[in-house]
Structures are given as C-alpha cells and as structure tokens.
Scaffold this motif. Structure first.
Motif, PDB file in Angstrom:
ATOM      1  N   ARG A 194      55.678  39.267  27.677  1.00  0.00           N
ATOM      2  CA  ARG A 194      54.478  40.089  27.855  1.00  0.00           C
ATOM      3  C   ARG A 194      53.360  39.593  26.945  1.00  0.00           C
ATOM      4  O   ARG A 194      53.618  39.131  25.841  1.00  0.00           O
ATOM      5  CB  ARG A 194      54.775  41.535  27.486  1.00  0.00           C
ATOM      6  CG  ARG A 194      55.781  42.213  28.395  1.00  0.00           C
ATOM      7  CD  ARG A 194      56.130  43.600  27.894  1.00  0.00           C
ATOM      8  NE  ARG A 194      54.953  44.410  27.610  1.00  0.00           N
ATOM      9  CZ  ARG A 194      54.416  45.275  28.468  1.00  0.00           C
ATOM     10  NH1 ARG A 194      54.947  45.428  29.665  1.00  0.00           N
ATOM     11  NH2 ARG A 194      53.373  45.987  28.134  1.00  0.00           N
ATOM     12  N   ASP A 218      43.133  43.556  26.220  1.00  0.00           N
ATOM     13  CA  ASP A 218      42.620  44.053  27.497  1.00  0.00           C
ATOM     14  C   ASP A 218      41.974  42.924  28.298  1.00  0.00           C
ATOM     15  O   ASP A 218      42.163  42.816  29.509  1.00  0.00           O
ATOM     16  CB  ASP A 218      41.610  45.184  27.282  1.00  0.00           C
ATOM     17  CG  ASP A 218      42.251  46.479  26.825  1.00  0.00           C
ATOM     18  OD1 ASP A 218      43.503  46.599  26.897  1.00  0.00           O
ATOM     19  OD2 ASP A 218      41.511  47.374  26.367  1.00  0.00           O
ATOM     20  N   VAL A 250      44.712  40.616  29.687  1.00  0.00           N
ATOM     21  CA  VAL A 250      45.425  41.253  30.799  1.00  0.00           C
ATOM     22  C   VAL A 250      44.552  41.211  32.056  1.00  0.00           C
ATOM     23  O   VAL A 250      45.043  40.901  33.148  1.00  0.00           O
ATOM     24  CB  VAL A 250      45.837  42.699  30.431  1.00  0.00           C
ATOM     25  CG1 VAL A 250      46.311  43.462  31.654  1.00  0.00           C
ATOM     26  CG2 VAL A 250      46.904  42.688  29.352  1.00  0.00           C
ATOM     27  N   ALA A 251      43.260  41.503  31.916  1.00  0.00           N
ATOM     28  CA  ALA A 251      42.344  41.472  33.063  1.00  0.00           C
ATOM     29  C   ALA A 251      42.282  40.059  33.653  1.00  0.00           C
ATOM     30  O   ALA A 251      42.297  39.901  34.876  1.00  0.00           O
ATOM     31  CB  ALA A 251      40.964  41.948  32.648  1.00  0.00           C
ATOM     32  N   GLU A 252      42.207  39.048  32.797  1.00  0.00           N
ATOM     33  CA  GLU A 252      42.180  37.660  33.274  1.00  0.00           C
ATOM     34  C   GLU A 252      43.476  37.313  34.001  1.00  0.00           C
ATOM     35  O   GLU A 252      43.445  36.645  35.033  1.00  0.00           O
ATOM     36  CB  GLU A 252      41.961  36.687  32.110  1.00  0.00           C
ATOM     37  CG  GLU A 252      40.541  36.605  31.652  1.00  0.00           C
ATOM     38  CD  GLU A 252      40.344  35.506  30.597  1.00  0.00           C
ATOM     39  OE1 GLU A 252      41.339  35.013  30.016  1.00  0.00           O
ATOM     40  OE2 GLU A 252      39.194  35.156  30.359  1.00  0.00           O
ATOM     41  N   ALA A 253      44.595  37.739  33.467  1.00  0.00           N
ATOM     42  CA  ALA A 253      45.890  37.459  34.095  1.00  0.00           C
ATOM     43  C   ALA A 253      45.975  38.135  35.466  1.00  0.00           C
ATOM     44  O   ALA A 253      46.470  37.536  36.433  1.00  0.00           O
ATOM     45  CB  ALA A 253      47.029  37.903  33.190  1.00  0.00           C
ATOM     46  N   CYS A 254      45.499  39.357  35.554  1.00  0.00           N
ATOM     47  CA  CYS A 254      45.516  40.066  36.833  1.00  0.00           C
ATOM     48  C   CYS A 254      44.594  39.384  37.847  1.00  0.00           C
ATOM     49  O   CYS A 254      44.950  39.251  39.013  1.00  0.00           O
ATOM     50  CB  CYS A 254      45.089  41.524  36.644  1.00  0.00           C
ATOM     51  SG  CYS A 254      46.323  42.517  35.782  1.00  0.00           S
ATOM     52  N   ALA A 255      43.434  38.949  37.410  1.00  0.00           N
ATOM     53  CA  ALA A 255      42.496  38.265  38.306  1.00  0.00           C
ATOM     54  C   ALA A 255      43.077  36.943  38.793  1.00  0.00           C
ATOM     55  O   ALA A 255      42.862  36.550  39.943  1.00  0.00           O
ATOM     56  CB  ALA A 255      41.169  38.031  37.591  1.00  0.00           C
ATOM     57  N   VAL A 290      46.158  36.311  39.386  1.00  0.00           N
ATOM     58  CA  VAL A 290      47.224  36.601  40.342  1.00  0.00           C
ATOM     59  C   VAL A 290      46.647  36.895  41.724  1.00  0.00           C
ATOM     60  O   VAL A 290      47.266  36.615  42.737  1.00  0.00           O
ATOM     61  CB  VAL A 290      48.110  37.766  39.858  1.00  0.00           C
ATOM     62  CG1 VAL A 290      49.085  38.209  40.919  1.00  0.00           C
ATOM     63  CG2 VAL A 290      48.820  37.384  38.578  1.00  0.00           C
ATOM     64  N   LYS A 291      45.451  37.467  41.768  1.00  0.00           N
ATOM     65  CA  LYS A 291      44.849  37.874  43.046  1.00  0.00           C
ATOM     66  C   LYS A 291      44.445  36.711  43.879  1.00  0.00           C
ATOM     67  O   LYS A 291      44.172  35.714  43.814  1.00  0.00           O
ATOM     68  CB  LYS A 291      43.620  38.750  42.800  1.00  0.00           C
ATOM     69  CG  LYS A 291      44.033  40.104  42.259  1.00  0.00           C
ATOM     70  CD  LYS A 291      42.830  40.966  42.044  1.00  0.00           C
ATOM     71  CE  LYS A 291      43.237  42.313  41.490  1.00  0.00           C
ATOM     72  NZ  LYS A 291      42.107  43.162  41.253  1.00  0.00           N
TER      73      LYS A 291
END
Length: 134
Positions: free
Chosen positions: A39, A123, A126-131, A133-134
């Motif tokens: 994580r 934060d 995490v936002a960069e990692a989520c973006a 993945v999309k």
C-alpha cells in the motif's frame, strides 16, 4: 513495532533511537513489513531520529536494494526539523537531495505540520494511482 508508529492509516512516524547495527537491521525488518503490505504510505521522520553510523550502514545498504519498491510504495517522507536555521539549510539542499531519493521529500517545522504535509502527499499519490488505473 519499535521503529515505526502508525499515526493514521498509511502515515507512519519513525520512532526509536537508531544507534547500533542491530537497530539498523531491526528498522529494515520493520520497513520490509510496511512495504509487504503493498500500500502507498507516507513516512514522517523527526530530526532527533537520525541514525548513528553503526545503524546507518545496514539502512543505507537496504535502501539501495529496495529503491524501486520504495519509489512505488512511499508517497513521500516529511522531515521534521524544528531549528529554523537547520530547516532553511535543508530546504535549500532539497533539490539536490531529491535527485538521489526514490520518493518525494518535504520539510516541516513541527510534527503537526508534518502530518498535514504527509496527508497531502499521500492523497496526491493515491489520486495519481487511481487516475493511472482508469
């Protein structure tokens, strides 16, 4: 854990004196356990917790072998430096030091400020990692 304390989810404060080689190995073992979670995390380090040379040697060797994993899982480290002159000196040296670090490094005057910076760093990561993945 002897050398890390979780302040809140995925934000850890480095604690404990790092004086001996055994301390250095203990620190690396605990850090391995944090990395094994897979994580993103942020680490806060206080100025008084700088390792003495016997502890530092295994820590440096460990960091060299874990550089890619650290870059992937450590969103950043925030160093708490209370002394204003020393903090200014560290801030001026930060651009050069950042090139050698596998993760972003920030400076804070207090633990409370460090916690706020760690939250922002985490934060953002995490936002960069989520973006990604999309």
């Amino acid at each position: 854990m002897k050398f890390f304390r979780e302040l809140e989810p995925d934000v850890y404060l480095g604690v404990g004196k790092l004086e001996t080689e055994q301390d250095g190995h203990g620190w690396t073992g605990e850090y391995d356990a944090l990395l094994a979670r897979g994580r993103l995390m942020a680490i806060i380090v206080t100025d008084g917790d700088r390792p003495l040379p016997p502890a530092g040697k295994p820590m440096i060797l460990w960091m060299k072998t874990r550089k890619a994993e650290l870059a992937r899982l450590v969103a950043g480290t925030v160093h708490v430096i209370e002394d204003e002159e020393e903090r200014g000196s560290m801030e001026r040296a930060l651009p050069g030091r950042a090139k050698a670090s596998p993760y972003p490094v920030a400076i804070a005057a207090t633990e409370a400020e460090a916690l706020e910076k760690a939250r922002v760093i985490l934060d953002h990561a995490v936002a960069e990692a989520c973006a990604a993945v999309k």
